[in-house]
Every structure is written in C-alpha cells, then in structure tokens.
Design a protein around this motif. Structure first.
Motif, PDB file in Angstrom:
ATOM      1  N   ASP A   1      27.283 -10.840 -65.382  1.00  0.00           N
ATOM      2  CA  ASP A   1      26.863  -9.470 -65.101  1.00  0.00           C
ATOM      3  C   ASP A   1      27.129  -8.616 -66.338  1.00  0.00           C
TER       4      ASP A   1
ATOM      5  N   VAL B   1      26.863  -4.961 -67.487  1.00  0.00           N
ATOM      6  CA  VAL B   1      26.733  -3.710 -66.740  1.00  0.00           C
ATOM      7  C   VAL B   1      27.349  -2.532 -67.514  1.00  0.00           C
TER       8      VAL B   1
ATOM      9  N   TRP C   1      27.367   0.186 -58.967  1.00  0.00           N
ATOM     10  CA  TRP C   1      28.008  -1.117 -59.161  1.00  0.00           C
ATOM     11  C   TRP C   1      29.423  -1.011 -58.619  1.00  0.00           C
TER      12      TRP C   1
END
Length: 464
Positions: A336, A338, A438
């Motif tokens: 991920d 992010v 998130w």
C-alpha cells in the motif's frame, strides 16, 4: 527497472560480493524490466506490527544502559557518562535483551577494512528490545569507507537504531574513480551501504530504524534484504547509491522473508524524507543505469522462503529529485503506497517509468499521493500488473499519466515552496479534503492528525 539497495548492495538484484564476506553484509541486486526533528517511534511486541506511534520502548527494570563517547576508552566500565566506552562495538558485544546503548558526541569510524563500524549480532526479545540511541542532546556520527556503517545480520532480532547519523565516503570519491571500478564488485569504498539489514543467511526480523540521518554512501542508504517485521520511520536519506555497481536505492526492501504467516502489515516505510539518491555507475548485471530510487520494494514475489505474505505500508514519505522513481514496487505484492509526496524524481535521463508506480506486481494500492513529475516523463505507469489500483492521487497539469483512477485530480498542488523542499500545502490547495479515508493512517508527515478537516488531504502533509 530493477532496484535494490543491497543489504550490502544488490545481487541480481542481490549483492554479488564474495560469500566469504557475507558476515560483512553486502549489497544485493536490483532488477526490473528494463534532519528533520527527531521523532520517536514505538517498538511493537504484537504479532502484527502496529503503525508507528513514535513513543519510546518501555524500560526493562533489569536492563543495563551502556554509554559510548568519542573521548571514552574501551577499558572503561561503560556504565556511566563519566566512564564510557570509546567504540559502539564494545557495547554491542555486551548487550542482552532490554539493554540500551546511549551514544554520545563523537565520530565513530571503521578500523581498516572491517565489515562495519558497528556489527550487531546480539538480539533482544519481544518484550525487551535492544536499543541503540543518541544520548539526549547529542549528535553522534558514524563515518565509514567499508561495507556498511551499521550492519545487522546473523539472525539478529528485536533491535532498534534511533537518532544516529551514518555517513559514507562519497565526499572522497570522484566519478572518474567510481567508473574505473564499475566491474569491481569487491570495493567497499564504492559499494558500501549506510545501514545494512541482511537476512539471507538466517532470519533477521523485528528491526526498527528510526530518526536517523543517512547519507553519502556509494551503495544503499538503508538496505533491507530477506528480513521481516522491519520499520523504517522518520529518517532523512540522501546522496546515496552514487558509485556502487549493484543497482541500489535510498531505501530498499529486497526479497522479503516470511518470519511467520501473518498477512497484516509487517513492513513499514513511513515519514521519511528521501532525496538525491541516484546511480552514476551502471548496474553490473545489465550495464545500464537502473535504479537510484527514493524508495523501492523489490522482488517480494521471490522471497527466500516463498512469496512474501505480509503487507507493506509506504506512507507519509517525501521523495524528491532522486535519479530513479520516487517510490515503486517491482515484482512485488501486498503493498500500500498511501499519502506520499513525490516531486521531480527520475533525474537520470534514461529512467522514465514513473514518480510513483508498480511494475510486474499485484495487490498494490496507490492512493492519496501527489505525483509531480518532470515534463515528458511518466508520472505513473501500469507495467504488466494485476490488481494494482491507482486512485485519489493528484497530478500536475501536463503530466504524462500512464495509470489513472476515477477520483484522481489534475491540478497544481500548490506547495508552500517546492524550491526549498517545503511541500506543505497552501490553504487553497486542491489536494485538501480530496483524499480517500485510509483508516490505518492517523497522522501525517509532521505528526499532525489525519484527517484535520472533513476528509483526508492528498500528499504527505495534512493541512491543519
């Protein structure tokens, strides 16, 4: 492209140094198609490593604290500031679980061509980590011209490195000399890493690299090879990978190892500032410039005990003006990427695949990033991927976008002052309140809370 910052370096994306030197932790290869303020991070004892909380590890009542000073003596007791050891290695040879090594001002150098200034082989345990820390208010420097400034190998575990400066030998090496060594895989001056974590021979796990300043190493800045449960948080990593032959990068994770079957977050690359890491010498395996990335996760599909099962979180990093990508995953999965800011990477003329991207990868999410590339080069690409999602990212006007999500934005991010590397957002930035929620990410690069407004902002900073 291929990327590796070898534990010593990288060979085929792994380092190819003689195995006789393995104990010295060496580079690994790289392969692909083709000081900020000190902030404390906590050590996890849970099976699934939590996101960095930046708190000190709780003290162990029976632990010993050792002191090291540039003006000390190894014949001292090392048990007080008035009787410190002279070398960090002296303390490292004595540590037991729960111990702390406090390092005072001084410049700590390798002796001859020893493998590392500090070789760490003694482990803590889940409830009693061993910590190496700068003494409060001090700024110790580890300077080396060998294979690594700090080397962790031989199955070491539960160790934290916090608040140190590690410096390589780039200032004393010319490009002409480095190019004359472009087929020499055994020259530590050109190929040495700053911090090398090498689990190729035996499982290395639960290592925290926090709040360090890491720079001017010919090889990788921070190299992690075949390890598990590693947290690289709040470091400043720059001017690395210039002169080595192994295809290294600023921060590199290569061929992650499965310490257990946990499929949650186990690898963290968070809150780092990474810049001017670049290759000037071709990767020996291909004879071309391939890496010099800011951050790369490389070949996790090819771990030493099978494809890596855990997740990797790359979040809140600022990666700019590196030779290769700002951040990317190559032949990897479960990653991920992010809320990062990538700015004008791909400084090497032949590297064009993207500021932030994935290649030959699967199960990768690239969300909430500011992806600001130079004109004429891809900001993002989608090279032979499956289940790789780009979304809620911001690209500047005129960007070359090879992979775009339905909620991506094309606009000026309105940085405060990118010419001085101030990538905070102006109050009028279109990145504000336009990110995806998130849930696992609660703070930004500056340790401010996310979200600060009605929704997450895009990029490493959350406008407050």
């Amino acid at each position: 492209m291929m990327i590796h910052g070898l534990g010593f370096l990288s060979l085929s994306a792994s380092l190819v140094l003689p195995w006789a030197l393995t104990g010295l932790v060496q580079p690994e290869r790289v392969t692909e198609s083709l000081v900020k303020d000190v902030r404390q991070s906590s050590t996890s004892t849970d099976r699934e490593m939590p996101l960095p909380s930046r708190k000190l590890i709780s003290a162990v009542s029976t632990a010993t604290t050792y002191y090291v000073s540039g003006t000390g003596k190894d014949s001292n007791s090392g048990l007080s500031t008035s009787s410190p050891f002279k070398t960090i290695q002296r303390a490292a040879n004595l540590t037991d679980p729960g111990d702390t090594v406090l390092i005072m001002n001084g410049e700590y150098k390798n002796i001859g061509q020893s493998g590392s200034v500090v070789t760490i082989k003694r482990s803590g345990n889940a409830n009693a980590w061993i910590r190496y820390k700068a003494y409060p208010g001090h700024f110790p420097k580890i300077r080396h011209n060998t294979w690594s400034g700090i080397g962790l190998s031989n199955g070491v575990s539960y160790v934290e490195i916090n608040g140190l400066e590690v410096i390589g030998d780039n200032a004393n090496i010319s490009l002409d000399y480095a190019l004359s060594q472009k087929t020499n895989t055994s020259n530590p001056r050109t190929n040495g890493n700053c911090i090398s974590i090498d689990g190729r021979n035996s499982s290395v796990h639960h290592i925290n690299i926090l709040n360090n300043k890491v720079h001017d190493c010919g090889g990788a800045g921070i190299s992690v090879i075949s390890a598990d449960y590693v947290k690289v948080d709040s470091n400043t990593v720059f001017n690395n990978s210039w002169y080595g032959v192994y295809g290294t990068s600023g921060i590199s994770f290569l061929k992650n190892r499965n310490y257990d079957n946990n499929q949650g977050y186990k690898m963290f690359v968070t809150n780092n500032r990474v810049y001017n890491n670049r290759m000037y010498v071709p990767w020996i395996e291909r004879g071309i410039i391939t890496d010099g990335n800011g951050i790369i996760v490389d070949l996790s599909k090819q771990g030493p005990n099978g494809a890596y099962k855990g997740r990797t979180l790359i979040a809140n990093n600022i990666s700019y003006k590196n030779g290769g990508s700002g951040i990317h995953a190559h032949e990897s999965e479960h990653v991920d990427i992010v809320n990062n800011t990538a700015y004008l990477n791909q400084q090497s003329p032949n590297l064009k695949k993207g500021q932030i991207y994935a290649g030959y990868s699967s199960d990768v999410k690239i969300f909430n990033n500011i992806i600001y590339g130079p004109a004429g080069k891809n900001a993002s690409t989608n090279v032979k991927n499956s289940n790789v999602t780009y979304n809620y990212n911001l690209y500047p006007n005129g960007a070359v976008i090879g992979a775009m999500g339905s909620n991506d934005i094309i606009a000026d991010p309105q940085f405060v002052n990118p010419s001085t590397a101030d990538f905070r957002l102006k109050a009028t930035s279109p990145a504000i309140n336009r990110g995806y929620y998130w849930k696992d990410l609660k703070t930004d690069y500056a340790d401010n809370p996310r979200p600060a407004g009605g929704a997450y902002d895009i990029g490493a900073y959350e406008n407050q």
